[in-house]
Design an enzyme around this catalytic site. Structure first.
Site, mmCIF file in Angstrom:
data_model
loop_
_atom_site.group_PDB
_atom_site.id
_atom_site.type_symbol
_atom_site.label_atom_id
_atom_site.label_comp_id
_atom_site.label_asym_id
_atom_site.label_seq_id
_atom_site.Cartn_x
_atom_site.Cartn_y
_atom_site.Cartn_z
ATOM 1 N N GLU A 1 0.821 -1.225 0.000
ATOM 2 C CA GLU A 1 0.000 0.000 0.000
ATOM 3 C C GLU A 1 0.848 1.265 0.000
ATOM 4 O O GLU A 1 0.770 2.078 0.923
ATOM 5 C CB GLU A 1 -0.897 0.017 1.254
ATOM 6 C CG GLU A 1 -1.798 -1.192 1.428
ATOM 7 C CD GLU A 1 -2.498 -1.210 2.804
ATOM 8 O OE1 GLU A 1 -2.098 -0.452 3.706
ATOM 9 O OE2 GLU A 1 -3.455 -1.984 2.948
ATOM 10 N N TYR B 1 0.745 14.131 0.623
ATOM 11 C CA TYR B 1 0.308 14.827 1.842
ATOM 12 C C TYR B 1 0.527 16.334 1.710
ATOM 13 O O TYR B 1 0.847 17.012 2.681
ATOM 14 C CB TYR B 1 1.012 14.232 3.081
ATOM 15 C CG TYR B 1 0.832 12.724 3.146
ATOM 16 C CD1 TYR B 1 -0.409 12.177 3.474
ATOM 17 C CD2 TYR B 1 1.872 11.849 2.825
ATOM 18 C CE1 TYR B 1 -0.602 10.801 3.490
ATOM 19 C CE2 TYR B 1 1.684 10.470 2.842
ATOM 20 C CZ TYR B 1 0.446 9.966 3.182
ATOM 21 O OH TYR B 1 0.262 8.599 3.188
ATOM 22 N N CYS C 1 -1.822 34.440 9.849
ATOM 23 C CA CYS C 1 -1.536 35.089 11.128
ATOM 24 C C CYS C 1 -1.227 34.071 12.212
ATOM 25 O O CYS C 1 -1.986 33.900 13.172
ATOM 26 C CB CYS C 1 -2.727 35.955 11.523
ATOM 27 S SG CYS C 1 -3.052 37.168 10.250
ATOM 28 N N GLU C 2 -0.146 33.340 12.027
ATOM 29 C CA GLU C 2 0.354 32.395 13.037
ATOM 30 C C GLU C 2 1.853 32.305 12.846
ATOM 31 O O GLU C 2 2.337 32.262 11.718
ATOM 32 C CB GLU C 2 -0.205 30.982 12.796
ATOM 33 C CG GLU C 2 -1.660 30.854 13.095
ATOM 34 C CD GLU C 2 -2.028 29.442 13.549
ATOM 35 O OE1 GLU C 2 -1.142 28.695 13.980
ATOM 36 O OE2 GLU C 2 -3.212 29.131 13.458
ATOM 37 N N GLY D 1 1.944 5.004 -0.659
ATOM 38 C CA GLY D 1 1.331 6.289 -1.011
ATOM 39 C C GLY D 1 2.427 7.274 -1.356
ATOM 40 O O GLY D 1 2.704 7.566 -2.519
ATOM 41 N N ARG D 2 3.118 7.732 -0.319
ATOM 42 C CA ARG D 2 4.189 8.711 -0.473
ATOM 43 C C ARG D 2 5.226 8.314 -1.539
ATOM 44 O O ARG D 2 5.661 9.148 -2.327
ATOM 45 C CB ARG D 2 4.893 8.870 0.871
ATOM 46 C CG ARG D 2 5.854 10.034 0.954
ATOM 47 C CD ARG D 2 6.685 9.944 2.239
ATOM 48 N NE ARG D 2 5.878 9.781 3.433
ATOM 49 C CZ ARG D 2 5.396 10.789 4.168
ATOM 50 N NH1 ARG D 2 5.673 12.026 3.846
ATOM 51 N NH2 ARG D 2 4.663 10.547 5.240
HETATM 52 C C1 LIG Z 1 -1.358 6.115 5.072
HETATM 53 C C2 LIG Z 1 -1.451 4.670 4.831
HETATM 54 C C3 LIG Z 1 -0.677 4.076 3.825
HETATM 55 C C4 LIG Z 1 0.313 4.832 2.985
HETATM 56 O O1 LIG Z 1 1.404 5.291 3.698
HETATM 57 P P1 LIG Z 1 2.638 5.939 2.916
HETATM 58 O O2 LIG Z 1 3.591 6.290 3.967
HETATM 59 O O3 LIG Z 1 2.124 7.122 2.188
HETATM 60 O O4 LIG Z 1 3.158 4.889 1.982
HETATM 61 C C5 LIG Z 1 -0.849 2.722 3.603
HETATM 62 N N1 LIG Z 1 -1.707 1.979 4.340
HETATM 63 C C6 LIG Z 1 -2.459 2.522 5.319
HETATM 64 C C7 LIG Z 1 -3.382 1.667 6.070
HETATM 65 C C8 LIG Z 1 -2.351 3.883 5.592
HETATM 66 O O5 LIG Z 1 -3.093 4.406 6.574
#
Ligand SMILES: *Cc1c(COP(=O)(O)O)cnc(C)c1O
Length: 417
Positions: A271, A369, A341-342, A273-274
């Site tokens: 899974e 993100y 304004c922070e 993402g980043r």
């Molecule tokens: C956020 C998340 C990911 C992805 O994480 P990355 O660091 O972006 O690869 C994968 N699985 C679950 C369950 C997540 O919550």
């Protein structure tokens, strides 16, 4: 591949000068590279070779339809954490049958919709959630495909807000409790046990916590097998870190190979993402004012913490690069601060840059993100997003307007009743 690189002292996104994009689409702006997204995804896919696998891109890292569509066309699966994300995937051409549904609090409505659409698997995070998934499946006279998210209690050595695999974190069920849950699920007429799942955190830059988690998970899987509970996949989560500065990162091929060496013929779900979108995006902002003469020198830019929250939320580092060399600029060590304004409103601190009013600055590796965490704080319309492929480019999200900020609001008239 070098998606964002310098050519004649000017930053390019693939074959397009970033300055040209800024002039056309306005500032601030998120710019994504299609080529980089594709090559990041393919690197994962190829690392698995012929072994059965499904790469489920974690939608929450960047859920723009333009991004999701590129991945859907590659045949990607998706890791979703809300029904909104599932509907996005479908709108972008992705297949529900390739989606895994993670998250600690799936509502009844979400479970029902996901069952109707036929997702690949629910990653169940607690005993109570298992009961709820079962009861919704019963209501629909169907069987819900499930995997149980275990919490392997490993230290991923990352920022505490994005560590998820420690026993004090809210995610998953303790390995010692999982056995009983699996037994219960196995006996249910409305649950189909498909796998086991874990996700230990994000921006992880060493491989040992992943291997530790894998070994604990495989131990449980063999325990389950001895009890007659078989599963078809192991979901090893995401969390692979990227280089924001000079971090060393995990060698993907080696990591996947060491997973394949251990899992036998189990299908592997990953899974990321980043690692798919992080370095495929930049956030570009323009210098409004330069303010020197005090203890610090400030470059006041038109981008802010509401547009790119990572620096103020996690203390994250993004490289800051002047989009063009400006011979009339002032060389100094700048804090890049926004109009909000922070005092927490900064995108970078203590950066040596040569800057003049009107210059563009790129915050690198902002594809994950970044936009998804943006807000309308200080009544700032959210910025536009652009996709580049070679010399082609197009908006994938138009800039919000001031009017759109309050279109859902109304004035309370106390005299009606
Ligand atoms: C956020 C998340 C990911 C992805 O994480 P990355 O660091 O972006 O690869 C994968 N699985 C679950 C369950 C997540 O919550």
């Amino acid at each position: 591949m070098n998606t964002f690189s310098f050519n004649n002292n000017a930053l390019y996104a693939e074959s397009v000068a970033v300055t040209d994009l800024m002039v056309e689409y306005g500032s601030p702006l998120y710019i994504y590279s299609r080529g980089q997204i594709v090559s990041n995804w393919q690197q994962f896919d190829q690392a698995f070779g012929d072994h059965p696998h499904l790469i489920c891109y974690a939608v929450k890292a960047n859920s723009n339809l333009g991004v999701l569509n590129i991945l859907a066309k590659l045949g990607s699966g998706f890791d979703i954490v809300s029904i909104g994300e599932l509907e996005r995937v479908i709108a972008a051409g992705g297949l529900p049958g390739r989606c895994v549904f993670s998250g600690v609090s799936k509502t009844k409505t979400e479970i029902q919709r996901a069952l109707e659409l036929g997702i690949y698997c629910f990653n169940v995070e607690s005993a109570a959630e298992l009961d709820r998934v079962e009861s919704v499946a019963k209501l629909l006279s169907t069987k819900a495909p499930i995997s149980i998210r275990v919490n392997p209690d490993v230290d991923a050595n990352t920022h505490p807000y994005i560590a998820t695999g420690l026993k004090e974190n809210k995610f998953g069920v303790g390995i010692e409790k999982a056995l009983a849950l699996y037994k219960k699920a196995e006996l249910s007429k409305h649950l189909d046990v498909f796998g086991l799942d874990y996700h230990i955190g994000s921006q992880i830059t060493e491989v040992s916590p992943f291997i530790e988690a894998l070994e604990k998970a495989l131990e449980l899987i063999s325990q389950l097998k001895a009890e007659g509970i078989k599963m078809s996949h192991i979901d090893i989560g995401g969390g692979l870190g990227i280089a924001y500065n000079d971090e060393k990162t995990i060698n993907i091929e080696k990591y996947i190979q060491s997973v394949l060496d251990k899992v036998g013929d189990l299908e592997v779900i990953l899974e990321p993402g980043r690692a798919i979108v992080g370095n495929a995006g930049i956030f570009v902002t323009q210098v409004e004012y330069l303010k020197q003469g005090g203890v610090k020198s400030f470059a006041i830019i038109d981008g802010a913490m509401n547009d790119l929250q990572r620096p103020s939320l996690y203390g994250s580092y993004h490289q800051a690069i002047a989009v063009e060399n400006n011979s009339k600029g002032i060389k100094d060590t700048w804090d890049l601060v926004g109009p909000i304004c922070e005092t927490g409103d900064f995108l970078a601190k203590d950066r040596e840059l040569t800057l003049a009013q009107g210059d563009y600055i790129a915050l690198m590796s902002a594809g994950a993100y970044g936009f998804v965490l943006s807000s309308n704080y200080n009544s700032r319309p959210r910025v536009a997003e652009v996709m580049v492929s070679g010399s082609n480019h197009a908006l994938v999200r138009k800039r919000e307007t001031v009017g759109s900020l309050f279109e859902n609001e109304s004035i309370f008239n106390n005299e009606i009743n």
